[in-house]
Scaffold this motif. Structure first.
Motif, mmCIF file in Angstrom:
data_model
loop_
_atom_site.group_PDB
_atom_site.id
_atom_site.type_symbol
_atom_site.label_atom_id
_atom_site.label_comp_id
_atom_site.label_asym_id
_atom_site.label_seq_id
_atom_site.Cartn_x
_atom_site.Cartn_y
_atom_site.Cartn_z
ATOM 1 N N HIS A 78 0.826 -1.203 0.000
ATOM 2 C CA HIS A 78 0.000 0.000 0.000
ATOM 3 C C HIS A 78 0.864 1.259 0.000
ATOM 4 O O HIS A 78 0.633 2.191 -0.781
ATOM 5 N N GLN A 79 1.886 1.282 0.857
ATOM 6 C CA GLN A 79 2.766 2.445 0.924
ATOM 7 C C GLN A 79 3.570 2.616 -0.357
ATOM 8 O O GLN A 79 3.837 3.730 -0.800
ATOM 9 N N SER A 80 3.947 1.477 -0.948
ATOM 10 C CA SER A 80 4.693 1.530 -2.203
ATOM 11 C C SER A 80 3.844 2.156 -3.308
ATOM 12 O O SER A 80 4.327 2.997 -4.080
ATOM 13 N N GLU A 81 2.578 1.751 -3.397
ATOM 14 C CA GLU A 81 1.679 2.327 -4.400
ATOM 15 C C GLU A 81 1.496 3.822 -4.189
ATOM 16 O O GLU A 81 1.525 4.605 -5.151
ATOM 17 N N LEU A 82 1.313 4.239 -2.931
ATOM 18 C CA LEU A 82 1.150 5.663 -2.633
ATOM 19 C C LEU A 82 2.404 6.447 -3.011
ATOM 20 O O LEU A 82 2.328 7.570 -3.526
ATOM 21 N N THR A 83 3.570 5.839 -2.728
ATOM 22 C CA THR A 83 4.840 6.505 -3.024
ATOM 23 C C THR A 83 5.010 6.717 -4.525
ATOM 24 O O THR A 83 5.420 7.797 -4.976
ATOM 25 N N ILE A 84 4.680 5.700 -5.318
ATOM 26 C CA ILE A 84 4.797 5.812 -6.775
ATOM 27 C C ILE A 84 3.817 6.846 -7.314
ATOM 28 O O ILE A 84 4.172 7.692 -8.146
ATOM 29 N N LYS A 85 2.573 6.789 -6.828
ATOM 30 C CA LYS A 85 1.559 7.743 -7.299
ATOM 31 C C LYS A 85 1.954 9.192 -6.990
ATOM 32 O O LYS A 85 1.672 10.099 -7.774
ATOM 33 N N GLU A 117 8.667 7.798 -7.233
ATOM 34 C CA GLU A 117 8.468 9.055 -6.522
ATOM 35 C C GLU A 117 9.418 10.150 -7.015
ATOM 36 O O GLU A 117 8.978 11.279 -7.286
ATOM 37 N N GLU A 118 10.688 9.837 -7.129
ATOM 38 C CA GLU A 118 11.668 10.886 -7.437
ATOM 39 C C GLU A 118 11.825 11.153 -8.935
ATOM 40 O O GLU A 118 12.202 12.266 -9.321
ATOM 41 N N TRP A 119 11.529 10.138 -9.764
ATOM 42 C CA TRP A 119 11.732 10.312 -11.201
ATOM 43 C C TRP A 119 10.410 10.260 -11.972
ATOM 44 O O TRP A 119 10.409 10.495 -13.191
ATOM 45 N N GLY A 120 9.315 9.924 -11.278
ATOM 46 C CA GLY A 120 7.989 9.964 -11.866
ATOM 47 C C GLY A 120 7.744 8.918 -12.944
ATOM 48 O O GLY A 120 8.492 7.950 -13.094
ATOM 49 N N PHE A 130 15.531 14.229 -7.705
ATOM 50 C CA PHE A 130 16.486 13.386 -6.973
ATOM 51 C C PHE A 130 16.698 13.914 -5.551
ATOM 52 O O PHE A 130 16.950 15.111 -5.352
ATOM 53 N N LEU A 131 16.542 13.031 -4.575
ATOM 54 C CA LEU A 131 16.688 13.306 -3.141
ATOM 55 C C LEU A 131 15.583 14.227 -2.596
ATOM 56 O O LEU A 131 15.707 14.748 -1.490
#
Length: 426
Positions: A288-295, A329-332, A304-305
């Motif tokens: 769940h957290q991974s999906e939120l992070t990617i979105k 998250e960082e590179w979209g 970056f960072l």
């Protein structure tokens, strides 16, 4: 045929090497982002994850030279011995391995831990190539097909008993290789049907699935006959009963295994995947957290960072199996698509080069490498975005860990050595 020369870098495919370098460097940047703290620390240090990974990357250089030092004849001639040595390494884990997260998958050497299963894939690919390339090997014979299955499933079962189901699952990738070499699609079809029945049994229960299948099997085995100008619908009851008994035994076995053999966290992962339950704070927290992070990365990423969810450790163990969420998250979307494109180009390049091999051994090994990469990339990214349950499969060249990086490095550069020699007389 030209005689082989001593230059180990001659005829190497530099496009594959370039793709390897880009993926490794980009992977390290994301490990750095996932594990960097506000404290200033040295890059080459075992005190940080990114420091360790950078050391693993630098040590990959002499490893590559060693792999390239041996010519194609060596890998073909000693494929069986290398395979047996790799099996011994798996067996030695049971008395001497270190247990981490409930699995004996590691040898502990103090400052360094090694996971043999990451290296066994390369030697299994060599063994499969050795068997199938034998001039006397007829793949249409059932006994020869069984030999290939044994080579593939022995390491898979040893890994499964550690237990490490994710690493064992990878060996299904070899069925793509067997199919390329003439294995009938019936095996893959049966595998897909078995997985479908497995998921349906979990989702609806054995009773509902058995009742529905009885009707379907009866209809599929029905046939029309004509007598005295009239049509009659008839059933081959022997086929109906025979097929139903086999399918029923499988479904009941799935039900028993699922309820009595699988651990609760395994059952939870499947039920979350199938939508039977929601547990965003428990077993489903990582996904769940991974999906939120990617979105949260949107189209172009936060930079970056600059990933606040990554810096806040919202995704546990983000530097390993969930490293793709850092990319998101960082590179979209742009960065995520680029990573997938790089892996795709690498796999298509491997397949293209494999098809140009005049030596069957090199072609089969190349397909083994491409299949393993495809399985790892597909399952890992699918797991991170919530399409598959969490099974602990790393993203090649990206995920943190020396064993994973070195294992895939060996896999790739053995192929590069075989490809460089394809114009020579082995």
């Amino acid at each position: 045929m030209r005689q082989e020369r001593n230059n180990i870098f001659e005829n190497l495919d530099w496009l594959l090497i370039f793709l390897y370098a880009i993926l490794v460097v980009f992977g390290w940047l994301n490990i750095y982002a996932a594990s960097k703290t506000d404290d200033t620390q040295e890059l080459l240090s075992f005190s940080t994850k990114y420091g360790k990974q950078l050391i693993f990357i630098l040590l990959s250089v002499p490893l590559i030279i060693v792999v390239l030092f041996f010519n194609a004849k060596f890998y073909e001639r000693f494929a069986s011995i290398l395979y047996l040595i790799s099996l011994v390494s798996l067996l030695l884990l049971f008395p001497f391995g270190k247990e981490i997260n409930g699995a004996k998958s590691w040898f502990n050497f103090g400052f360094l831990g090694l996971q043999p299963s990451e290296f066994v894939k390369a030697f299994t690919a060599l063994a499969v190539a050795k068997l199938l390339s034998d001039r006397h090997y007829n793949f249409k014979l059932i006994k020869n097909q069984i030999k290939a299955f044994i080579i593939i499933f022995i390491p898979a079962f040893l890994i499964l008993f550690q237990p490490d189901a994710g690493s064992a699952l990878i060996y299904l990738a070899f069925f793509f290789v067997l199919n390329r070499e003439g294995l009938t699609l019936h095996y893959i079809t049966l595998g897909v049907l078995a997985i479908t029945l497995f998921l349906l049994t979990i989702l609806f229960g054995a009773t509902v699935v058995l009742s529905s299948l009885f009707v379907l099997i009866t209809l599929f085995t029905a046939y029309i006959t004509y007598r005295d100008g009239k049509r009659f619908l008839r059933f081959n009851w022997y086929k109906v009963i025979g097929v139903y008994i086999i399918v029923a035994a499988f479904i009941l076995g799935v039900g028993y295994t699922y309820n009595n053999v699988f651990k609760q966290h395994h059952r939870d992962r499947f039920e979350i995947l199938l939508g039977k339950k929601t547990d965003d704070k428990g077993i489903g927290y990582n996904s769940h957290q991974s999906e939120l992070t990617i979105k949260s990365g949107g189209f172009s990423g936060k930079g970056f960072l600059k990933g606040d969810l990554t810096k806040g450790d919202f995704v546990p163990e983000q530097h390993t199996d969930y490293i793709f969420s850092v990319v998101g998250e960082e590179w979209g979307f742009i960065g995520s698509a680029l990573v997938i494109i790089l892996f795709s180009v690498m796999m298509f390049r491997i397949i293209y080069l494999s098809e140009t091999h005049t030596n069957k051994f090199g072609r089969i090994y190349g397909y083994g490498l491409a299949s393993i990469l495809f399985f790892h990339v597909s399952v890992n990214i699918g797991m991170v975005i919530g399409l598959f349950p969490t099974v602990g499969i790393p993203l090649p060249f990206f995920s943190y860990g020396g064993s994973s990086l070195w294992g895939f490095t060996i896999l790739l550069f053995i192929f590069l050595r075989l490809d460089a020699h394809k114009h020579y007389d082995w």
